[in-house]
Design an enzyme around this catalytic site. Structure first.
Site, mmCIF file in Angstrom:
data_model
loop_
_atom_site.group_PDB
_atom_site.id
_atom_site.type_symbol
_atom_site.label_atom_id
_atom_site.label_comp_id
_atom_site.label_asym_id
_atom_site.label_seq_id
_atom_site.Cartn_x
_atom_site.Cartn_y
_atom_site.Cartn_z
ATOM 1 N N HIS A 1 -1.992 13.121 0.715
ATOM 2 C CA HIS A 1 -1.767 11.505 0.188
ATOM 3 C C HIS A 1 -2.007 11.057 -1.004
ATOM 4 O O HIS A 1 -1.749 10.368 -1.625
ATOM 5 C CB HIS A 1 -3.097 10.706 0.943
ATOM 6 C CG HIS A 1 -3.038 9.275 0.790
ATOM 7 N ND1 HIS A 1 -2.512 8.551 0.875
ATOM 8 C CD2 HIS A 1 -4.991 8.868 0.553
ATOM 9 C CE1 HIS A 1 -2.941 6.818 0.417
ATOM 10 N NE2 HIS A 1 -4.121 6.669 0.069
ATOM 11 N N HIS B 1 -10.091 4.985 9.505
ATOM 12 C CA HIS B 1 -8.592 6.430 9.088
ATOM 13 C C HIS B 1 -9.069 7.589 8.169
ATOM 14 O O HIS B 1 -10.193 6.761 7.908
ATOM 15 C CB HIS B 1 -7.664 5.911 8.787
ATOM 16 C CG HIS B 1 -7.123 4.988 7.093
ATOM 17 N ND1 HIS B 1 -7.825 4.225 7.021
ATOM 18 C CD2 HIS B 1 -7.568 6.188 6.172
ATOM 19 C CE1 HIS B 1 -7.669 3.830 5.488
ATOM 20 N NE2 HIS B 1 -6.781 5.450 4.981
ATOM 21 N N ASP C 1 -7.883 10.661 5.057
ATOM 22 C CA ASP C 1 -7.212 10.545 3.820
ATOM 23 C C ASP C 1 -6.881 12.299 3.897
ATOM 24 O O ASP C 1 -7.774 13.388 3.752
ATOM 25 C CB ASP C 1 -7.782 10.361 3.009
ATOM 26 C CG ASP C 1 -7.884 8.016 2.640
ATOM 27 O OD1 ASP C 1 -6.782 7.433 3.473
ATOM 28 O OD2 ASP C 1 -7.641 8.371 2.338
HETATM 29 C C1 23J Z 1 -2.579 3.995 -1.163
HETATM 30 C C2 23J Z 1 -3.111 4.153 -2.821
HETATM 31 C C3 23J Z 1 -4.116 3.133 -3.367
HETATM 32 C C4 23J Z 1 -5.440 3.395 -1.981
HETATM 33 C C5 23J Z 1 -5.067 3.877 -1.070
HETATM 34 C C6 23J Z 1 -3.923 3.447 -0.406
HETATM 35 C C7 23J Z 1 -6.737 3.814 -0.592
HETATM 36 O O1 23J Z 1 -7.291 3.658 -0.643
HETATM 37 C C8 23J Z 1 -6.384 4.651 0.521
HETATM 38 O O2 23J Z 1 -5.936 4.242 2.492
HETATM 39 O O3 23J Z 1 -6.040 5.515 1.174
HETATM 40 S S1 23J Z 1 -6.901 3.469 -3.198
HETATM 41 MN MN MN Z 2 -6.775 5.723 3.250
#
Ligand code: 23J
Ligand code: MN
Length: 270
Positions: free
Chosen positions: A86, A80, A82
Protein backbone atom coordinates in the site's frame (compact mmCIF):
# COMPACT_ATOMS: atom_id res chain seq x y z
CA UNK A 1 -0.99 -21.68 30.15
CA UNK A 2 -1.17 -25.31 29.01
CA UNK A 3 1.67 -26.30 26.73
CA UNK A 4 1.02 -30.02 27.10
CA UNK A 5 -1.52 -30.26 24.27
CA UNK A 6 -0.59 -31.27 20.75
CA UNK A 7 -2.29 -29.63 17.76
CA UNK A 8 -5.24 -32.01 17.76
CA UNK A 9 -5.67 -31.51 21.50
CA UNK A 10 -5.58 -27.74 21.13
CA UNK A 11 -8.24 -27.80 18.40
CA UNK A 12 -10.43 -30.22 20.30
CA UNK A 13 -10.17 -28.07 23.43
CA UNK A 14 -11.00 -25.02 21.34
CA UNK A 15 -14.05 -26.70 19.81
CA UNK A 16 -15.25 -27.56 23.32
CA UNK A 17 -14.63 -24.04 24.59
CA UNK A 18 -16.43 -22.50 21.61
CA UNK A 19 -19.42 -24.78 22.14
CA UNK A 20 -19.44 -24.28 25.92
CA UNK A 21 -18.87 -20.53 26.05
CA UNK A 22 -15.38 -20.72 27.51
CA UNK A 23 -14.19 -18.95 24.38
CA UNK A 24 -16.32 -16.27 22.75
CA UNK A 25 -16.12 -14.55 19.37
CA UNK A 26 -16.11 -10.76 19.12
CA UNK A 27 -16.81 -9.02 15.81
CA UNK A 28 -14.42 -6.12 15.24
CA UNK A 29 -15.97 -5.02 11.92
CA UNK A 30 -18.37 -2.26 10.91
CA UNK A 31 -21.26 -2.93 8.54
CA UNK A 32 -20.07 -2.25 4.98
CA UNK A 33 -22.62 0.12 3.43
CA UNK A 34 -22.73 3.19 1.17
CA UNK A 35 -22.97 5.27 4.36
CA UNK A 36 -19.65 4.23 5.85
CA UNK A 37 -17.23 7.19 5.72
CA UNK A 38 -14.15 6.74 3.52
CA UNK A 39 -10.77 8.46 3.49
CA UNK A 40 -10.71 12.01 2.08
CA UNK A 41 -7.33 13.09 0.66
CA UNK A 42 -6.26 16.58 -0.46
CA UNK A 43 -8.03 17.46 -3.76
CA UNK A 44 -4.95 17.07 -5.97
CA UNK A 45 -4.89 13.32 -5.28
CA UNK A 46 -7.04 10.42 -6.48
CA UNK A 47 -9.89 9.73 -4.07
CA UNK A 48 -11.33 6.72 -2.32
CA UNK A 49 -14.74 5.89 -3.80
CA UNK A 50 -17.69 5.21 -1.49
CA UNK A 51 -19.09 1.68 -1.24
CA UNK A 52 -21.75 0.82 -3.84
CA UNK A 53 -24.29 -2.01 -3.52
CA UNK A 54 -26.49 -2.60 -6.59
CA UNK A 55 -29.25 -5.14 -6.53
CA UNK A 56 -29.14 -7.70 -9.36
CA UNK A 57 -32.37 -9.46 -8.37
CA UNK A 58 -34.47 -10.02 -5.27
CA UNK A 59 -37.01 -12.80 -5.83
CA UNK A 60 -38.45 -10.80 -8.73
CA UNK A 61 -38.58 -10.76 -12.54
CA UNK A 62 -34.78 -10.39 -12.63
CA UNK A 63 -34.42 -13.62 -10.66
CA UNK A 64 -37.56 -15.13 -9.17
CA UNK A 65 -35.97 -17.43 -6.59
CA UNK A 66 -32.77 -15.60 -5.74
CA UNK A 67 -31.35 -12.42 -4.23
CA UNK A 68 -27.90 -11.02 -4.94
CA UNK A 69 -26.01 -7.76 -5.28
CA UNK A 70 -23.05 -6.39 -7.19
CA UNK A 71 -20.70 -4.57 -4.84
CA UNK A 72 -18.10 -1.93 -5.73
CA UNK A 73 -15.45 -1.55 -3.06
CA UNK A 74 -12.29 0.46 -2.63
CA UNK A 75 -9.54 -1.72 -1.23
CA UNK A 76 -9.53 0.79 1.67
CA UNK A 77 -13.24 1.15 2.48
CA UNK A 78 -14.80 0.20 5.78
CA UNK A 79 -13.04 -2.10 8.22
CA UNK A 80 -9.99 -3.03 6.16
CA UNK A 81 -6.47 -4.42 5.97
CA UNK A 82 -3.41 -2.51 4.70
CA UNK A 83 -0.68 -4.62 3.08
CA UNK A 84 2.97 -3.52 2.79
CA UNK A 85 2.58 -2.67 -0.92
CA UNK A 86 0.00 0.00 0.00
CA UNK A 87 2.87 2.38 0.75
CA UNK A 88 5.85 3.35 -1.41
CA UNK A 89 8.20 2.28 1.40
CA UNK A 90 6.92 -1.30 1.03
CA UNK A 91 6.68 -1.46 -2.77
CA UNK A 92 9.60 -3.85 -3.32
CA UNK A 93 9.00 -6.22 -0.41
CA UNK A 94 8.32 -9.91 -1.01
CA UNK A 95 4.85 -11.06 0.02
CA UNK A 96 3.65 -7.46 0.15
CA UNK A 97 0.22 -7.82 -1.47
CA UNK A 98 -2.95 -9.35 -0.08
CA UNK A 99 -2.93 -12.33 -2.48
CA UNK A 100 0.46 -13.46 -1.18
CA UNK A 101 0.70 -13.07 2.59
CA UNK A 102 2.11 -15.69 4.98
CA UNK A 103 -0.96 -17.53 6.29
CA UNK A 104 0.38 -17.59 9.82
CA UNK A 105 0.15 -13.79 9.83
CA UNK A 106 -3.61 -13.92 9.31
CA UNK A 107 -4.33 -15.56 12.67
CA UNK A 108 -2.36 -13.94 15.49
CA UNK A 109 -2.60 -12.68 19.09
CA UNK A 110 -3.55 -9.09 19.87
CA UNK A 111 -2.91 -6.62 22.66
CA UNK A 112 -5.29 -3.71 23.18
CA UNK A 113 -3.97 -0.35 24.34
CA UNK A 114 -6.78 1.69 25.84
CA UNK A 115 -6.22 5.37 25.14
CA UNK A 116 -9.93 6.19 24.93
CA UNK A 117 -9.74 8.78 27.73
CA UNK A 118 -6.82 10.58 26.06
CA UNK A 119 -8.63 10.54 22.68
CA UNK A 120 -11.80 11.92 24.27
CA UNK A 121 -9.82 14.77 25.81
CA UNK A 122 -7.80 15.54 22.65
CA UNK A 123 -9.06 14.70 19.15
CA UNK A 124 -5.48 15.12 17.86
CA UNK A 125 -3.98 12.88 20.56
CA UNK A 126 -0.58 11.58 19.42
CA UNK A 127 0.59 8.22 20.78
CA UNK A 128 4.34 8.27 21.49
CA UNK A 129 6.98 5.82 22.60
CA UNK A 130 6.68 7.21 26.17
CA UNK A 131 2.99 6.23 26.24
CA UNK A 132 3.91 2.69 25.16
CA UNK A 133 6.59 2.41 27.82
CA UNK A 134 4.09 3.55 30.46
CA UNK A 135 1.56 1.03 29.13
CA UNK A 136 4.12 -1.78 29.34
CA UNK A 137 5.08 -0.81 32.90
CA UNK A 138 1.44 -1.34 33.90
CA UNK A 139 0.48 -4.23 31.59
CA UNK A 140 3.67 -6.10 30.70
CA UNK A 141 5.80 -6.28 27.58
CA UNK A 142 4.24 -6.40 24.11
CA UNK A 143 5.02 -9.77 22.52
CA UNK A 144 6.62 -10.22 19.11
CA UNK A 145 4.29 -11.25 16.29
CA UNK A 146 1.18 -9.71 17.79
CA UNK A 147 -1.27 -7.10 16.57
CA UNK A 148 -1.25 -3.90 18.60
CA UNK A 149 -4.76 -2.42 18.64
CA UNK A 150 -5.07 1.26 19.56
CA UNK A 151 -8.35 1.77 21.39
CA UNK A 152 -9.77 5.29 21.12
CA UNK A 153 -13.52 4.52 21.13
CA UNK A 154 -13.56 6.39 17.78
CA UNK A 155 -15.80 3.62 16.39
CA UNK A 156 -18.75 5.17 18.21
CA UNK A 157 -18.49 8.20 15.89
CA UNK A 158 -18.87 6.17 12.68
CA UNK A 159 -22.36 7.53 11.93
CA UNK A 160 -21.45 11.17 12.66
CA UNK A 161 -19.22 13.88 11.11
CA UNK A 162 -16.86 13.43 14.06
CA UNK A 163 -15.57 10.19 12.51
CA UNK A 164 -13.59 11.99 9.77
CA UNK A 165 -13.72 15.24 11.73
CA UNK A 166 -12.93 17.19 8.54
CA UNK A 167 -12.06 20.85 8.86
CA UNK A 168 -10.48 23.39 6.54
CA UNK A 169 -7.05 22.04 7.41
CA UNK A 170 -8.08 18.40 6.89
CA UNK A 171 -9.16 15.56 9.18
CA UNK A 172 -8.60 15.46 12.95
CA UNK A 173 -8.32 12.11 14.74
CA UNK A 174 -5.79 10.44 17.04
CA UNK A 175 -2.83 8.38 15.87
CA UNK A 176 0.80 7.44 16.54
CA UNK A 177 4.03 9.30 15.83
CA UNK A 178 7.21 7.80 14.40
CA UNK A 179 8.70 7.09 17.85
CA UNK A 180 5.75 4.86 18.75
CA UNK A 181 5.75 2.88 15.51
CA UNK A 182 9.54 2.54 15.41
CA UNK A 183 9.47 1.18 18.96
CA UNK A 184 6.72 -1.33 18.12
CA UNK A 185 8.35 -2.51 14.88
CA UNK A 186 12.06 -2.48 15.74
CA UNK A 187 12.07 -3.12 19.48
CA UNK A 188 8.95 -5.25 19.88
CA UNK A 189 8.66 -6.96 16.50
CA UNK A 190 4.89 -6.54 16.19
CA UNK A 191 2.89 -7.97 13.29
CA UNK A 192 0.81 -4.85 12.71
CA UNK A 193 -1.05 -1.89 14.17
CA UNK A 194 -4.84 -1.55 14.20
CA UNK A 195 -6.99 1.54 14.79
CA UNK A 196 -10.64 2.52 15.11
CA UNK A 197 -10.06 5.62 12.99
CA UNK A 198 -10.16 5.93 9.20
CA UNK A 199 -6.38 5.40 8.94
CA UNK A 200 -3.56 3.93 11.00
CA UNK A 201 -2.21 7.49 11.02
CA UNK A 202 -3.56 10.50 12.84
CA UNK A 203 -5.91 12.77 10.88
CA UNK A 204 -3.11 15.34 10.81
CA UNK A 205 -0.50 12.64 10.11
CA UNK A 206 0.67 14.30 6.90
CA UNK A 207 2.33 16.96 9.08
CA UNK A 208 4.34 14.46 11.14
CA UNK A 209 7.89 13.34 10.33
CA UNK A 210 8.01 11.26 8.25
CA UNK A 211 4.57 12.11 6.82
CA UNK A 212 2.07 9.35 7.68
CA UNK A 213 4.58 7.65 10.03
CA UNK A 214 2.43 4.57 10.69
CA UNK A 215 1.95 3.82 6.99
CA UNK A 216 5.56 4.67 6.15
CA UNK A 217 7.27 2.68 8.91
CA UNK A 218 4.86 -0.26 9.23
CA UNK A 219 4.69 -1.02 5.53
CA UNK A 220 8.38 -0.28 4.87
CA UNK A 221 9.12 -3.06 7.35
CA UNK A 222 6.60 -5.58 6.01
CA UNK A 223 4.08 -4.91 8.75
CA UNK A 224 0.32 -4.52 8.34
CA UNK A 225 -2.43 -2.10 9.24
CA UNK A 226 -6.07 -2.52 10.23
CA UNK A 227 -8.40 0.46 10.09
CA UNK A 228 -11.97 1.30 11.00
CA UNK A 229 -12.04 -1.41 13.65
CA UNK A 230 -15.01 -1.62 16.02
CA UNK A 231 -15.63 -3.40 19.31
CA UNK A 232 -12.18 -2.89 20.82
CA UNK A 233 -13.95 -2.05 24.10
CA UNK A 234 -14.98 -5.72 24.23
CA UNK A 235 -11.43 -7.10 24.15
CA UNK A 236 -9.08 -7.86 27.05
CA UNK A 237 -5.77 -5.95 27.17
CA UNK A 238 -4.06 -9.23 26.28
CA UNK A 239 -5.13 -12.75 25.44
CA UNK A 240 -7.31 -12.23 22.33
CA UNK A 241 -6.55 -14.03 19.07
CA UNK A 242 -7.38 -12.15 15.88
CA UNK A 243 -8.57 -13.60 12.59
CA UNK A 244 -7.81 -10.94 9.99
CA UNK A 245 -7.66 -12.46 6.50
CA UNK A 246 -8.07 -9.98 3.61
CA UNK A 247 -9.67 -10.95 0.31
CA UNK A 248 -7.24 -12.59 -2.11
CA UNK A 249 -7.22 -9.70 -4.62
CA UNK A 250 -4.51 -10.05 -7.27
CA UNK A 251 -1.73 -7.60 -6.39
CA UNK A 252 -4.14 -5.97 -3.93
CA UNK A 253 -2.85 -3.21 -1.62
CA UNK A 254 -5.46 -3.97 1.01
CA UNK A 255 -8.98 -5.23 1.42
CA UNK A 256 -12.18 -4.84 3.37
CA UNK A 257 -12.58 -7.82 5.70
CA UNK A 258 -14.43 -9.30 8.63
CA UNK A 259 -12.11 -9.14 11.65
CA UNK A 260 -12.96 -11.63 14.39
CA UNK A 261 -11.38 -12.00 17.82
CA UNK A 262 -11.43 -15.06 20.04
CA UNK A 263 -11.58 -14.02 23.70
CA UNK A 264 -11.99 -15.81 27.02
CA UNK A 265 -15.71 -16.22 27.67
CA UNK A 266 -17.52 -15.10 30.81
CA UNK A 267 -17.91 -18.68 31.91
CA UNK A 268 -14.22 -19.54 31.59
CA UNK A 269 -11.68 -19.88 34.35
CA UNK A 270 -8.93 -17.28 34.35
C1 23J B 1 -4.16 6.57 0.87
C2 23J B 1 -3.38 7.67 1.12
C3 23J B 1 -3.16 8.05 2.41
C4 23J B 1 -3.72 7.34 3.43
C5 23J B 1 -4.51 6.20 3.20
C6 23J B 1 -4.75 5.84 1.90
C7 23J B 1 -5.10 5.41 4.32
O1 23J B 1 -5.18 5.84 5.43
C8 23J B 1 -5.49 4.00 4.13
O2 23J B 1 -6.67 3.67 4.07
O3 23J B 1 -4.58 3.18 4.11
S1 23J B 1 -3.40 7.84 5.08
MN1 MN C 1 -6.04 1.55 4.36
Amino acid sequence: MSTDLNGAGVLSALAGALAGGGVEIVDLSHVLSPEIPVMVLPPEFGQCQPVRIEEVSRYDARGPAWYWNTITLSEHAGTHFDAPAHWVTGRHLAQGTVDDLPLDHLVAPAVVLDFSAEAAADEDFILTRAHLEDWEAANGKIDPGCWVLFRTDWAQHVTTPKYLNLREDGPHSPGPDASAIEFLVHERGILGFGTETIGTDAGQGSHLSPPYPAHSILHGNGRYGLQCLAGLDRLPARGAILFAAPLKIRDGSGSPLRVLALVPGKGSAA
